[in-house]
Design a protein around this motif. Structure first.
Motif, PDB file in Angstrom:
ATOM      1  N   ASP A 212       0.834  -1.201   0.000  1.00  0.00           N
ATOM      2  CA  ASP A 212       0.000   0.000   0.000  1.00  0.00           C
ATOM      3  C   ASP A 212       0.866   1.247   0.000  1.00  0.00           C
ATOM      4  OD1 ASP A 212      -0.146   1.372   3.024  1.00  0.00           O
ATOM      5  OD2 ASP A 212       0.419  -0.746   3.035  1.00  0.00           O
ATOM      6  N   LEU A 213       0.305   2.312  -0.527  1.00  0.00           N
ATOM      7  CA  LEU A 213       0.895   3.640  -0.465  1.00  0.00           C
ATOM      8  C   LEU A 213       0.164   4.538   0.525  1.00  0.00           C
ATOM      9  CD1 LEU A 213       1.575   4.326  -4.253  1.00  0.00           C
ATOM     10  CD2 LEU A 213       3.169   3.484  -2.526  1.00  0.00           C
ATOM     11  N   TYR A 214      -0.838   3.982   1.167  1.00  0.00           N
ATOM     12  CA  TYR A 214      -1.577   4.752   2.178  1.00  0.00           C
ATOM     13  C   TYR A 214      -0.664   5.123   3.342  1.00  0.00           C
ATOM     14  CZ  TYR A 214      -4.964   5.817   5.853  1.00  0.00           C
ATOM     15  OH  TYR A 214      -5.643   6.416   6.866  1.00  0.00           O
ATOM     16  N   GLY A 215       0.159   4.158   3.781  1.00  0.00           N
ATOM     17  CA  GLY A 215       1.069   4.431   4.884  1.00  0.00           C
ATOM     18  C   GLY A 215       2.076   5.505   4.532  1.00  0.00           C
ATOM     19  N   LEU A 216       2.588   5.486   3.308  1.00  0.00           N
ATOM     20  CA  LEU A 216       3.556   6.503   2.880  1.00  0.00           C
ATOM     21  C   LEU A 216       2.945   7.892   2.949  1.00  0.00           C
ATOM     22  CD1 LEU A 216       6.305   7.223   1.480  1.00  0.00           C
ATOM     23  CD2 LEU A 216       5.083   6.940  -0.680  1.00  0.00           C
ATOM     24  N   VAL A 217       1.745   8.062   2.418  1.00  0.00           N
ATOM     25  CA  VAL A 217       1.108   9.382   2.371  1.00  0.00           C
ATOM     26  C   VAL A 217       0.668   9.826   3.757  1.00  0.00           C
ATOM     27  CG1 VAL A 217      -0.823  10.688   1.418  1.00  0.00           C
ATOM     28  CG2 VAL A 217       0.380   9.023  -0.008  1.00  0.00           C
ATOM     29  N   TRP A 218       0.018   8.926   4.490  1.00  0.00           N
ATOM     30  CA  TRP A 218      -0.531   9.304   5.801  1.00  0.00           C
ATOM     31  C   TRP A 218       0.578   9.556   6.814  1.00  0.00           C
ATOM     32  CZ3 TRP A 218      -0.430   6.385  10.459  1.00  0.00           C
ATOM     33  CH2 TRP A 218      -1.167   6.945  11.498  1.00  0.00           C
ATOM     34  N   ILE A 219       1.567   8.678   6.885  1.00  0.00           N
ATOM     35  CA  ILE A 219       2.639   8.835   7.870  1.00  0.00           C
ATOM     36  C   ILE A 219       3.491  10.061   7.555  1.00  0.00           C
ATOM     37  CG2 ILE A 219       4.723   7.761   8.797  1.00  0.00           C
ATOM     38  CD1 ILE A 219       3.386   5.051   8.378  1.00  0.00           C
ATOM     39  N   SER A 220       3.816  10.263   6.287  1.00  0.00           N
ATOM     40  CA  SER A 220       4.629  11.426   5.919  1.00  0.00           C
ATOM     41  C   SER A 220       3.913  12.736   6.231  1.00  0.00           C
ATOM     42  CB  SER A 220       4.994  11.360   4.433  1.00  0.00           C
ATOM     43  OG  SER A 220       5.725  10.197   4.142  1.00  0.00           O
ATOM     44  N   THR A 221       2.630  12.806   5.889  1.00  0.00           N
ATOM     45  CA  THR A 221       1.869  14.032   6.152  1.00  0.00           C
ATOM     46  C   THR A 221       1.725  14.284   7.648  1.00  0.00           C
ATOM     47  OG1 THR A 221       0.635  13.663   4.105  1.00  0.00           O
ATOM     48  CG2 THR A 221      -0.284  15.235   5.681  1.00  0.00           C
ATOM     49  N   THR A 222       1.456  13.236   8.397  1.00  0.00           N
ATOM     50  CA  THR A 222       1.340  13.382   9.850  1.00  0.00           C
ATOM     51  C   THR A 222       2.657  13.827  10.464  1.00  0.00           C
ATOM     52  OG1 THR A 222      -0.332  11.636   9.872  1.00  0.00           O
ATOM     53  CG2 THR A 222       0.678  12.223  11.978  1.00  0.00           C
ATOM     54  N   LEU A 223       3.762  13.245   9.990  1.00  0.00           N
ATOM     55  CA  LEU A 223       5.067  13.615  10.530  1.00  0.00           C
ATOM     56  C   LEU A 223       5.417  15.064  10.218  1.00  0.00           C
ATOM     57  CD1 LEU A 223       7.629  12.668  11.984  1.00  0.00           C
ATOM     58  CD2 LEU A 223       8.512  11.912   9.763  1.00  0.00           C
ATOM     59  N   VAL A 224       5.027  15.555   9.048  1.00  0.00           N
ATOM     60  CA  VAL A 224       5.299  16.949   8.696  1.00  0.00           C
ATOM     61  C   VAL A 224       4.638  17.893   9.690  1.00  0.00           C
ATOM     62  CG1 VAL A 224       4.789  18.741   6.986  1.00  0.00           C
ATOM     63  CG2 VAL A 224       5.723  16.552   6.251  1.00  0.00           C
ATOM     64  N   PHE A 225       3.365  17.688   9.966  1.00  0.00           N
ATOM     65  CA  PHE A 225       2.654  18.581  10.879  1.00  0.00           C
ATOM     66  C   PHE A 225       3.061  18.370  12.331  1.00  0.00           C
ATOM     67  CE2 PHE A 225      -0.147  18.711   7.160  1.00  0.00           C
ATOM     68  CZ  PHE A 225      -0.356  20.075   7.056  1.00  0.00           C
ATOM     69  N   VAL A 226       3.446  17.159  12.690  1.00  0.00           N
ATOM     70  CA  VAL A 226       3.857  16.884  14.075  1.00  0.00           C
ATOM     71  C   VAL A 226       5.171  17.591  14.397  1.00  0.00           C
ATOM     72  CG1 VAL A 226       4.717  15.072  15.595  1.00  0.00           C
ATOM     73  CG2 VAL A 226       2.566  14.762  14.407  1.00  0.00           C
ATOM     74  N   ILE A 227       6.179  17.404  13.543  1.00  0.00           N
ATOM     75  CA  ILE A 227       7.468  18.024  13.861  1.00  0.00           C
ATOM     76  C   ILE A 227       7.432  19.543  13.685  1.00  0.00           C
ATOM     77  CG2 ILE A 227       8.750  15.937  13.316  1.00  0.00           C
ATOM     78  CD1 ILE A 227       9.499  17.087  10.650  1.00  0.00           C
ATOM     79  N   ALA A 228       6.558  20.042  12.791  1.00  0.00           N
ATOM     80  CA  ALA A 228       6.451  21.496  12.635  1.00  0.00           C
ATOM     81  C   ALA A 228       5.788  22.131  13.851  1.00  0.00           C
ATOM     82  CB  ALA A 228       5.675  21.828  11.368  1.00  0.00           C
ATOM     83  N   SER A 229       4.702  21.529  14.326  1.00  0.00           N
ATOM     84  CA  SER A 229       3.990  22.110  15.469  1.00  0.00           C
ATOM     85  C   SER A 229       4.723  21.857  16.782  1.00  0.00           C
ATOM     86  CB  SER A 229       2.581  21.522  15.543  1.00  0.00           C
ATOM     87  OG  SER A 229       2.632  20.110  15.651  1.00  0.00           O
ATOM     88  N   LEU A 230       5.185  20.627  17.000  1.00  0.00           N
ATOM     89  CA  LEU A 230       5.875  20.327  18.252  1.00  0.00           C
ATOM     90  C   LEU A 230       7.258  20.967  18.299  1.00  0.00           C
ATOM     91  CD1 LEU A 230       4.908  16.587  18.842  1.00  0.00           C
ATOM     92  CD2 LEU A 230       3.876  18.652  19.782  1.00  0.00           C
ATOM     93  N   GLY A 231       7.854  21.209  17.137  1.00  0.00           N
ATOM     94  CA  GLY A 231       9.112  21.939  17.131  1.00  0.00           C
ATOM     95  C   GLY A 231       8.951  23.345  17.651  1.00  0.00           C
ATOM     96  N   ASN A 232       7.872  24.001  17.290  1.00  0.00           N
ATOM     97  CA  ASN A 232       7.586  25.322  17.843  1.00  0.00           C
ATOM     98  C   ASN A 232       7.287  25.257  19.334  1.00  0.00           C
ATOM     99  OD1 ASN A 232       7.319  27.679  15.724  1.00  0.00           O
ATOM    100  ND2 ASN A 232       6.595  25.851  14.696  1.00  0.00           N
ATOM    101  N   CYS A 233       6.587  24.203  19.749  1.00  0.00           N
ATOM    102  CA  CYS A 233       6.320  24.046  21.187  1.00  0.00           C
ATOM    103  C   CYS A 233       7.608  23.818  21.969  1.00  0.00           C
ATOM    104  CB  CYS A 233       5.363  22.886  21.411  1.00  0.00           C
ATOM    105  SG  CYS A 233       3.702  23.162  20.781  1.00  0.00           S
ATOM    106  N   ALA A 234       8.519  23.029  21.385  1.00  0.00           N
ATOM    107  CA  ALA A 234       9.797  22.787  22.054  1.00  0.00           C
ATOM    108  C   ALA A 234      10.603  24.080  22.178  1.00  0.00           C
ATOM    109  CB  ALA A 234      10.586  21.736  21.283  1.00  0.00           C
TER     110      ALA A 234
END
Length: 271
Positions: free
Chosen positions: A117-139
């Motif tokens: 599947d390519l669902y994991g590639l799209v979903w995990i990559s997109t989630t990781l982009v927003f997670v590290i961008a938002s939590l990086g600002n929180c850090a």
């Protein structure tokens, strides 16, 4: 008997006369089928390759050769329906593959062999982009609050751009490079399976990013080293299982790249 009566009696039977009624009926039957327009239409040869003439054919027939098939194959590359089969997965399958990425055993390709599947590639990559961008600002905010420096804090939107370029670029380009490299070395590998495997290898960085918010540098480095080890082990073990030869240099390169992504996440977003 008079001469006129003898002339009548010497006539042959009516069935032998050319102008009699039965002869007219027979003539009508013969000409009724001979003059129908449809009966004399030409019959074209069948549409096959056995004779010199191939008859009337349409553009969609197999006689068009490899040119038509080549055009259709390129149309499939840019068709959304061609990729729908790689997103046909349910929640149980995705959870099973996510668990396999956290506890690598080297059998991931055997699990996805029937349905990569390519669902994991799209979903995990997109989630990781927003997670590290938002939590990086929180850090960054927490580091400023715990330090003695009195400075104002503002949300850095550039974190989203940096995260998108690094994560999406890594998830797409790195599997593509290893695919061509292993094909050149003689291994029979699949690009879709590589994208699937590398996509799930990024999942470990999502929960680790939550822990990287802790404003202690020693704990952050410990967390990112553990996440990098888990991700690189998952990639190298599965690469070894799909390659026919023991390509140590290729496995070492994959391990270094996974650690490199882990260091980029730490240095760019959680410094």
């Amino acid at each position: 008997m008079s001469s006129s009566q003898q002339a009548y009696t010497s006539l042959p039977p009516s069935s032998q006369l050319a102008g009699s009624v039965p002869a007219v009926i027979t003539e009508h039957k013969d000409t009724s089928t001979a003059h129908i327009p449809e009966a004399n239409l030409p019959k074209f040869p069948p549409n096959n390759n056995g004779g010199k003439s191939q008859g009337y054919q349409t553009m969609a027939t197999p006689s068009d050769g490899n040119g038509q098939q080549f055009v259709n194959s390129w149309r499939g590359v840019f068709s959304i329906s061609s990729y729908m089969q790689y997103f046909d997965v349910d929640t149980d399958i995705v959870l099973n593959r996510l668990t396999s990425s956290l506890f690598p055993s080297g059998d991931f390709f055997s699990k996805i062999d029937a349905n990569p599947d390519l669902y994991g590639l799209v979903w995990i990559s997109t989630t990781l982009v927003f997670v590290i961008a938002s939590l990086g600002n929180c850090a960054t905010y927490l580091m400023l609050k715990t330090s003695d420096i009195n400075s104002s804090w503002s949300f850095d939107v550039n974190y989203v751009n940096m995260a998108a370029v690094s994560v999406y670029g890594y998830a797409v380009i790195v599997p593509l490079v290893f695919y061509f490299l292993l094909r050149y070395l003689g291994s029979n590998v699949s690009l879709v399976r590589f994208w699937c495997m590398w996509g799930y290898s990024l999942f470990v960085f999502i929960p680790s990013s939550v822990l990287l918010v802790i404003p202690l540098e020693f704990i952050r480095w410990t967390i990112i080293m553990i996440a990098g080890a888990a991700s690189s082990s998952f990639v190298t073990l599965n690469l070894r299982s799909c390659t026919e030869n023991d390509l140590t240099v290729v496995l070492a390169a994959a391990c270094v790249l996974q650690y490199g992504l882990a260091f980029v996440i730490k240095m760019w977003f959680f410094a």
